[in-house]
Structures are given as structure tokens and as C-alpha cells.
Design a protein around this motif. Structure first.
Motif, PDB file in Angstrom:
ATOM      1  N   GLN A   3       0.436  26.007 -19.783  1.00 44.61           N
ATOM      2  CA  GLN A   3      -0.433  25.021 -19.156  1.00 44.61           C
ATOM      3  C   GLN A   3      -0.947  24.058 -20.222  1.00 44.61           C
ATOM      4  O   GLN A   3      -1.545  24.484 -21.213  1.00 44.61           O
ATOM      5  CB  GLN A   3      -1.604  25.682 -18.447  1.00 44.61           C
ATOM      6  N   CYS A   4      -0.711  22.774 -20.005  1.00 40.20           N
ATOM      7  CA  CYS A   4      -1.159  21.738 -20.937  1.00 40.20           C
ATOM      8  C   CYS A   4      -2.682  21.650 -20.908  1.00 40.20           C
ATOM      9  O   CYS A   4      -3.302  21.610 -19.841  1.00 40.20           O
ATOM     10  CB  CYS A   4      -0.545  20.393 -20.561  1.00 40.20           C
ATOM     11  N   SER A   5      -3.286  21.604 -22.078  1.00 38.21           N
ATOM     12  CA  SER A   5      -4.744  21.522 -22.187  1.00 38.21           C
ATOM     13  C   SER A   5      -5.277  20.133 -21.863  1.00 38.21           C
ATOM     14  O   SER A   5      -6.478  19.961 -21.684  1.00 38.21           O
ATOM     15  CB  SER A   5      -5.184  21.901 -23.597  1.00 38.21           C
ATOM     16  N   ILE A   6      -4.392  19.155 -21.760  1.00 40.87           N
ATOM     17  CA  ILE A   6      -4.810  17.789 -21.443  1.00 40.87           C
ATOM     18  C   ILE A   6      -4.669  17.513 -19.942  1.00 40.87           C
ATOM     19  O   ILE A   6      -5.622  17.174 -19.271  1.00 40.87           O
ATOM     20  CB  ILE A   6      -3.988  16.755 -22.250  1.00 40.87           C
ATOM     21  N   CYS A   7      -3.441  17.657 -19.411  1.00 42.58           N
ATOM     22  CA  CYS A   7      -3.185  17.313 -18.006  1.00 42.58           C
ATOM     23  C   CYS A   7      -3.264  18.507 -17.056  1.00 42.58           C
ATOM     24  O   CYS A   7      -3.223  18.333 -15.841  1.00 42.58           O
ATOM     25  CB  CYS A   7      -1.824  16.628 -17.864  1.00 42.58           C
ATOM     26  N   ILE A  15       3.674  21.087 -27.846  1.00 41.40           N
ATOM     27  CA  ILE A  15       3.255  21.635 -29.136  1.00 41.40           C
ATOM     28  C   ILE A  15       2.008  22.488 -28.940  1.00 41.40           C
ATOM     29  O   ILE A  15       1.259  22.308 -27.975  1.00 41.40           O
ATOM     30  CB  ILE A  15       2.963  20.521 -30.169  1.00 41.40           C
ATOM     31  N   PHE A  16       1.810  23.401 -29.864  1.00 46.77           N
ATOM     32  CA  PHE A  16       0.576  24.187 -29.903  1.00 46.77           C
ATOM     33  C   PHE A  16      -0.241  23.716 -31.091  1.00 46.77           C
ATOM     34  O   PHE A  16       0.282  23.562 -32.189  1.00 46.77           O
ATOM     35  CB  PHE A  16       0.876  25.688 -30.065  1.00 46.77           C
ATOM     36  N   ILE A  17      -1.508  23.467 -30.851  1.00 51.85           N
ATOM     37  CA  ILE A  17      -2.465  23.151 -31.906  1.00 51.85           C
ATOM     38  C   ILE A  17      -3.468  24.292 -31.856  1.00 51.85           C
ATOM     39  O   ILE A  17      -4.245  24.392 -30.909  1.00 51.85           O
ATOM     40  CB  ILE A  17      -3.157  21.795 -31.678  1.00 51.85           C
ATOM     41  N   TYR A  18      -3.388  25.178 -32.832  1.00 48.40           N
ATOM     42  CA  TYR A  18      -4.065  26.470 -32.765  1.00 48.40           C
ATOM     43  C   TYR A  18      -3.590  27.160 -31.494  1.00 48.40           C
ATOM     44  O   TYR A  18      -2.418  27.460 -31.363  1.00 48.40           O
ATOM     45  CB  TYR A  18      -5.582  26.362 -32.836  1.00 48.40           C
ATOM     46  N   HIS A  19      -4.473  27.362 -30.526  1.00 49.88           N
ATOM     47  CA  HIS A  19      -4.081  28.038 -29.291  1.00 49.88           C
ATOM     48  C   HIS A  19      -3.986  27.083 -28.114  1.00 49.88           C
ATOM     49  O   HIS A  19      -3.744  27.519 -27.001  1.00 49.88           O
ATOM     50  CB  HIS A  19      -5.075  29.154 -28.962  1.00 49.88           C
ATOM     51  N   LEU A  20      -4.172  25.801 -28.346  1.00 58.49           N
ATOM     52  CA  LEU A  20      -4.086  24.824 -27.260  1.00 58.49           C
ATOM     53  C   LEU A  20      -2.672  24.281 -27.162  1.00 58.49           C
ATOM     54  O   LEU A  20      -2.097  23.839 -28.156  1.00 58.49           O
ATOM     55  CB  LEU A  20      -5.036  23.643 -27.499  1.00 58.49           C
ATOM     56  N   PHE A  21      -2.126  24.282 -25.953  1.00 53.18           N
ATOM     57  CA  PHE A  21      -0.807  23.719 -25.704  1.00 53.18           C
ATOM     58  C   PHE A  21      -0.977  22.288 -25.209  1.00 53.18           C
ATOM     59  O   PHE A  21      -1.788  22.014 -24.331  1.00 53.18           O
ATOM     60  CB  PHE A  21      -0.069  24.550 -24.647  1.00 53.18           C
ATOM     61  N   VAL A  25       4.540  14.830 -22.897  1.00 51.94           N
ATOM     62  CA  VAL A  25       4.044  13.580 -22.301  1.00 51.94           C
ATOM     63  C   VAL A  25       2.642  13.267 -22.822  1.00 51.94           C
ATOM     64  O   VAL A  25       2.363  12.149 -23.267  1.00 51.94           O
ATOM     65  CB  VAL A  25       4.058  13.666 -20.757  1.00 51.94           C
ATOM     66  N   CYS A  26       1.759  14.260 -22.805  1.00 53.56           N
ATOM     67  CA  CYS A  26       0.387  14.048 -23.273  1.00 53.56           C
ATOM     68  C   CYS A  26       0.343  13.831 -24.784  1.00 53.56           C
ATOM     69  O   CYS A  26      -0.471  13.052 -25.262  1.00 53.56           O
ATOM     70  CB  CYS A  26      -0.496  15.221 -22.870  1.00 53.56           C
ATOM     71  N   GLU A  27       1.220  14.501 -25.508  1.00 56.39           N
ATOM     72  CA  GLU A  27       1.287  14.294 -26.956  1.00 56.39           C
ATOM     73  C   GLU A  27       1.609  12.835 -27.260  1.00 56.39           C
ATOM     74  O   GLU A  27       0.947  12.206 -28.102  1.00 56.39           O
ATOM     75  CB  GLU A  27       2.353  15.200 -27.566  1.00 56.39           C
ATOM     76  N   LYS A  28       2.582  12.269 -26.564  1.00 55.31           N
ATOM     77  CA  LYS A  28       2.956  10.867 -26.786  1.00 55.31           C
ATOM     78  C   LYS A  28       1.811   9.931 -26.425  1.00 55.31           C
ATOM     79  O   LYS A  28       1.524   8.982 -27.145  1.00 55.31           O
ATOM     80  CB  LYS A  28       4.211  10.517 -25.999  1.00 55.31           C
ATOM     81  N   LYS A  29       1.160  10.200 -25.283  1.00 53.69           N
ATOM     82  CA  LYS A  29       0.020   9.376 -24.869  1.00 53.69           C
ATOM     83  C   LYS A  29      -1.101   9.455 -25.899  1.00 53.69           C
ATOM     84  O   LYS A  29      -1.698   8.447 -26.266  1.00 53.69           O
ATOM     85  CB  LYS A  29      -0.504   9.815 -23.506  1.00 53.69           C
TER      86      LYS A  29
END
Length: 57
Positions: A3-7, A15-21, A25-29
Motif C-alpha cells: 500500500q502506497c503511503s501517499i495515494c 520504493i521503500f523509504i524506511y518502512h514507508l512504501f 507514480v507518486c515517486e515521480k510526482k
């Protein structure tokens, strides 16, 4: 699937940043959002979860 932590959608790639996925699409935005953009604050608020997890680790 994660589950994306943004959308909040379930995606396979991202990608994972620590434990956040963060999905691709959200990474590019996120990477293409300038501080003057109205969506910038939205991303900052979503990424505050990252700060909370780092403190709790």
C-alpha cells in the motif's frame, strides 16, 4: 503488493523509504513537485509519517 503511503493504493512497483512504501507514480510526482506547487504541502504531510516512524524506531 504494497500500500502506497501517499495515494493509499496497492501497487507492485515502488520504493521503500524506511518502512514507508511509495509507488512509482507518486515517486515521480513527488520528485517533480516544486515548493511553490499547491501539492507540495500534501506530500510534506504524507511524508511526516516517515519522521514519526524514525522517532519510534
Amino acid at each position: 503488493m504494497h500500500q502506497c503511503s501517499i495515494c493509499d493504493n496497492n501497487k507492485e512497483k515502488g520504493i521503500f523509504i524506511y518502512h514507508l512504501f511509495v509507488c512509482e507514480v507518486c515517486e515521480k510526482k513527488l520528485l517533480n513537485t516544486e515548493p511553490e506547487d499547491p501539492n507540495y504541502r500534501f506530500f510534506v504531510n504524507k511524508l511526516k509519517k516517515l519522521h514519526q516512524q524514525a522517532i519510534n524506531s
